[in-house]
Design an enzyme around this catalytic site. Structure first.
Site, PDB file in Angstrom:
ATOM      1  N   GLY A 178      -1.527  -2.325  -1.546  1.00  0.00           N
ATOM      2  CA  GLY A 178      -1.733  -2.486  -2.982  1.00  0.00           C
ATOM      3  C   GLY A 178      -0.878  -3.585  -3.579  1.00  0.00           C
ATOM      4  CG  MET A 222       6.140  -6.476  -1.059  1.00  0.00           C
ATOM      5  SD  MET A 222       6.643  -4.899  -0.282  1.00  0.00           S
ATOM      6  CE  MET A 222       8.420  -5.075  -0.409  1.00  0.00           C
ATOM      7  CD  GLU A 276       4.513  -2.200  -5.860  1.00  0.00           C
ATOM      8  OE1 GLU A 276       5.617  -2.343  -5.297  1.00  0.00           O
ATOM      9  OE2 GLU A 276       3.591  -1.501  -5.384  1.00  0.00           O
TER      10      GLU A 276
HETATM   11  N1  TRP Z   1       6.559  -1.197  -0.551  1.00  0.00           N
HETATM   12  C1  TRP Z   1       5.212  -1.366  -1.009  1.00  0.00           C
HETATM   13  C2  TRP Z   1       5.000  -0.353  -2.106  1.00  0.00           C
HETATM   14  O1  TRP Z   1       5.058   0.787  -1.916  1.00  0.00           O
HETATM   15  C3  TRP Z   1       4.144  -1.158  -0.030  1.00  0.00           C
HETATM   16  C4  TRP Z   1       4.126  -1.924   1.241  1.00  0.00           C
HETATM   17  C5  TRP Z   1       4.694  -1.615   2.398  1.00  0.00           C
HETATM   18  C6  TRP Z   1       3.326  -3.024   1.538  1.00  0.00           C
HETATM   19  N2  TRP Z   1       4.305  -2.437   3.385  1.00  0.00           N
HETATM   20  C7  TRP Z   1       3.461  -3.296   2.887  1.00  0.00           C
HETATM   21  C8  TRP Z   1       2.502  -3.795   0.758  1.00  0.00           C
HETATM   22  C9  TRP Z   1       2.733  -4.315   3.502  1.00  0.00           C
HETATM   23  C10 TRP Z   1       1.803  -4.822   1.363  1.00  0.00           C
HETATM   24  C11 TRP Z   1       1.903  -5.063   2.727  1.00  0.00           C
HETATM   25  O2  TRP Z   1       4.818  -0.674  -3.207  1.00  0.00           O
HETATM   26 ZN    ZN Z   2       6.440   1.639  -3.194  1.00  0.00          ZN
END
Ligand code: TRP
Ligand code: ZN
Length: 847
Positions: A254, A256, A291
């Site tokens: 979704g 980052m 985010e």
């Molecule tokens: N940390 C991101 C979230 O929860 C999600 C995420 C983890 C992500 N790995 C990813 C997004 C790889 C894109 C691609 O908001």
């Molecule tokens: Zn997250």
């Protein structure tokens, strides 16, 4: 990356890195197939570490040169990194590597999307950009220079300076490499500003591809609402001079939370009334909040290692759900969260992929960004808040931010904060983090001499991950209703800690009707023969009132498939009553109409020791919808007419609730009028919510061809809308046609299968079509397996996620199991299968 014998990483093996990183300087010379990355990193021996091996992660990098304190060195290079002799005093590491963003289809590291450069580093993508200790407990400040001919050059932190063909950024907040980001391209900025409660003026920008400018306003407002909310509710202010969001078309997830430079899947940020549904607007608002909230829960306080992923994800999901409850309707949000939890997390927890909220081992961490870590992780925090109370929760969170700001933490750190705030021993509660599986809670009651007694039993089915589950701390919110529907006892939270436990309520005049697990106070399977019809009419807890309708519907559907009975009158009457109850929120009434999904019913049958027949479940759904349409026949045109929005479109909770109910009624009406009202809505719709729902009902009614063609002609230029066009045809196909429909769509010139959104819209929708995917002849299994095999070498992460479609395979009959087993073997035997997909298929098969 290909790996013949994948390694398993264990939580218990954690050791700190042998060096601290003082600061990082990076220079990027951008070129599609030959980008140069020059790094200058100051290291100092870490006195707390026992292992002083200088190992830097690195994958798919061409090392051009390496120096330590200016002297050329020759490191030993392997597939996953390098080692090198280093002095045991502080030193400067310099390296130049070359990478190939244009060839990066995995969308991890630095890659290209729609002509722009962007990055995705979580969890372990930074090692595809340069050599680095790519682990979250290594935190440092970053200064980044980007050289490239693009008008927009972005990285984390604050802008330092910019000139023709270059820009420099500095992020003063120490961060792990997974939060690094870089973007370059020809992008348009939608700008705004926000002044924090500390008086900092922040420049906000949402960067999009030319043509998407008209889809920015809503996301920007959501960002400002999120910033205000985090100040008001958690006392957390933003901490940089700029906050940038970039929308990209090719993205595995979704969005980052990179520090100061969030990168979003275009589908998770771009919105307009003409192109986005109400559901899209709500999801976008929640993801932007999610985010943004990571800035404190994830970035300022991060994870010591990836086993602690739920530390940031569970908490941030919990925070974004609180935000949505505050912005919209709390009961409606709770209902939709529970629907989602049961649809996505329960199957995980009850199948071969079951793992604790904090896993203890993994091969590929990308496979653990799961509903268990995220959604169950949020439920665990919700329970903690119920147990300690709102005030102690706030105090504990203040202490958490105070004590751990700037650190990389563990679940132990998190729980200690609560123990220190409340004096409570959370040893047993911690099992929610260490045990896999969904607890089953059964209830019996008795009434004697004015005393009402509830007896609870809890039992968690064993799994490979947790062979011997122990009793957990389960907060069960209970209310008691008198026979006339009034409250005999308001909500009380009972704390289950034993396998079997009794609670007594004296001083009652007559046996009450219990309302148990109000608000879904714990993520458990409740087994209780409640008086659902009574609760549907009288429960004061909105969640349990909805749950009562749900339970009636479920019982009726299950009886239909096992006994061949017609839809039950109590369900029809109850739903009809709720539907026409004008005192209830329309959004809530729309949820009351929705049936439990076929996949969930299959799970219920399986749990009851039966073998689900997907065709029978499909038929039962159809019969129930038809019975409801017949039962309400006369009322439908009036209900439809009275649930239309007169005002100009706004994606508010109020308007979207009215549209949700209007559309739910239209779905039933279409069964009675052959689709005339749906056709009229399709022809005149000025927003996507109504256009798309009308299109769905026309397809269902067998008269969708002209509308589909018109829709395609109208929206051919819009990638996000075309994703809906691809997805809807699969979702609305009859079981017999689903595989053919999906196959035909994969031959459409716009089926760009390397784009994860398009792949998911088509094949993901197909895998979610219960009766279509599980077609008797096995064609669904073969179709999905073929495409997983095709996608794996290009994009392992998205392939591996979609393997989960097979996780429920043990529920079905022997013939289906053997067909699935064959497909799983075919995937597993594919030469060069990625580590991601290998791990998923192995876990699914090992069940
Ligand atoms: N940390 C991101 C979230 O929860 C999600 C995420 C983890 C992500 N790995 C990813 C997004 C790889 C894109 C691609 O908001
Ligand atoms: Zn997250």
């Amino acid at each position: 990356m290909r790996d013949a014998s994948p390694q398993t990483i264990y939580l218990k093996d954690y050791t700190p890195f042998g060096f601290a990183v003082e600061d990082v300087h990076l220079t990027f010379d951008l070129a599609p197939s030959a980008t140069r990355v020059t790094s200058r990193i100051r290291f100092a021996p870490n006195p707390e570490a026992t292992d002083q091996t200088f190992f830097l992660h690195g994958e798919n990098l061409s090392l051009l040169s390496a120096r330590i304190d200016g002297e050329t060195v020759k490191p030993t290079i392997t597939d996953d990194g390098l080692t090198c002799e280093v002095p045991n005093v502080p030193f400067t590491w310099e390296a130049e590597v070359q990478i190939d963003p244009a060839a990066n289809t995995a969308l991890e590291g630095l890659y290209q999307s729609g002509g722009m450069y962007c990055t995705q580093c979580e969890a372990e993508g930074f090692r595809k950009i340069t050599y680095y200790p790519d682990r979250p407990d290594v935190m440092s400040t970053f200064t980044v220079r980007i050289n490239g001919p693009h008008p927009v050059l972005l990285s984390n932190g604050n802008p330092v300076a910019t000139g023709d063909g270059w820009a420099e950024w500095h992020d003063p907040w120490p961060k792990p490499a997974y939060l690094f980001a870089l973007v370059a391209g020809e992008l348009i900025a939608h700008r705004d500003t926000f002044t924090t409660m500390e008086g900092r003026k922040v420049d906000l920008a949402l960067y999009v591809r030319p043509g998407d400018e008209g889809k920015c306003a809503f996301g920007m407002q959501a960002l400002k609402d999120s910033m205000t909310w985090d100040e008001d509710v958690y006392g957390r202010a933003y901490d940089l001079d700029v906050f940038n969001i970039v929308a990209v078309d090719d993205f595995n997830m979704g969005a980052m939370e990179n520090k100061g430079l969030n990168i979003f899947n275009a589908s998770a940020v771009l919105a307009s009334p003409e192109t986005s549904t109400d559901g899209n607007f709500e999801r976008i608002e929640a993801i932007i909040a999610h985010e943004y909230f990571h800035n404190w829960t994830g970035n300022r306080i991060t994870c010591r290692d990836w086993f602690q992923l739920c530390l940031k994800e569970g908490l941030t999901v919990f925070r974004d759900s609180q935000f949505t409850s505050d912005m919209r309707s709390a009961p409606v949000k709770r209902i939709s969260d529970v629907i989602d939890l049961r649809a996505r997390q329960f199957p995980e927890d009850q199948g071969p992929l079951a793992h604790p909220v904090r896993p203890e081992s993994f091969q590929e961490i990308n496979n653990f960004y799961t509903a268990t870590v995220y959604e169950k992780g949020a439920e665990v925090i919700r329970m903690l808040k119920i147990l300690v109370g709102d005030e102690a929760y706030t105090q504990a969170l203040d202490l958490y931010f105070d004590r751990h700001d700037g650190q990389a933490c563990t679940i132990e750190d998190w729980l200690h904060v609560f123990e220190d705030t409340t004096g409570r021993d959370l040893t047993q509660f911690k099992r929610w983090y260490s045990q896999a599986g969904t607890p089953h809670v059964s209830v019996e009651d008795s009434f004697d001499n004015g005393t009402y007694t509830l007896t609870f039993r809890q039992h968690t089915p064993p799994s490979t991950a947790t062979p011997d589950p122990q009793p957990q701390v389960i907060p069960v919110a209970v209310g008691l209703l008198a026979a006339d529907g009034t409250e005999a006892m308001g909500t009380q939270v009972l704390e289950l800690t034993e396998a079997e436990q009794r609670f007594s309520f004296p001083g009652l005049e007559a046996k009450p009707v219990p309302s148990i697990l109000r608000g879904f106070s714990a993520p458990v399977v409740l087994k209780h023969d409640a008086d659902h019809a009574f609760l549907l009419a009288h429960d004061t807890d909105p969640f349990n009132r909805w749950e009562a309708a749900r339970s009636l519907g479920k019982a009726s559907l299950l009886n239909a498939v096992t006994e061949g009975t017609p839809p039950e009158q109590s369900w029809l009457d109850g739903v009809a009553g709720a539907l026409t109850d004008e005192t209830l929120d329309p959004a809530y009434r729309a949820y009351t109409l929705a049936l439990p999904g076929q996949s969930q019913l299959a799970a219920d049958l399986h749990n009851a020791g039966q073998t689900p027949d997907p065709d029978a479940l499909w038929a039962a759904h159809e019969a129930h919808r038809q019975a409801l349409a017949d039962r309400l026949d006369d009322a439908l045109p009036g209900l439809f007419a009275s649930h239309q929005v007169d005002a100009p479109y706004a994606p508010t909770a109020g308007q979207s609730g009215t549209r949700a109910l209007g559309n739910a009624v239209l779905a039933l009406l279409t069964r009675q009028d052959g689709g005339d009202a749906a056709q009229a809505q399709f022809d005149t719709a000025t927003n996507m919510t109504q256009q798309l729902s009308a299109l769905a009902y026309l397809i269902r009614a067998g008269r969708g061809d002209a509308a589909l063609a018109k829709f395609e002609a109208q929206w051919q230029h819009d990638r996000l809308v075309m994703d809906k066009w691809f997805g809807l045809q699969v979702m609305e196909a009859k079981p017999d046609d689903a595989a053919d429909t999906a196959t035909a769509l994969t031959k459409h010139p716009d089926f760009n299968w390397k784009n994860p959104n398009r792949f998911r819209a088509t094949l993901g929708s197909f895998a979610a079509h219960h009766a279509g995917f599980h077609a008797k002849d096995g064609s669904g299994y073969t179709l999905l397996a073929d495409w997983l095999i095709t996608l794996d070498p290009v994009n392992p992460q998205t392939t591996a996620r979609m393997c989960a479609a097979f996780q429920t395979w043990r529920r079905y009959d022997a013939i289906r199991q053997s067909m699935i087993s064959r497909e799983l073997a075919r995937i597993a035997d594919t030469p060069g299968l990625s580590r991601d997909t290998t791990e998923m298929i192995t876990r699914i098969r090992d069940a």
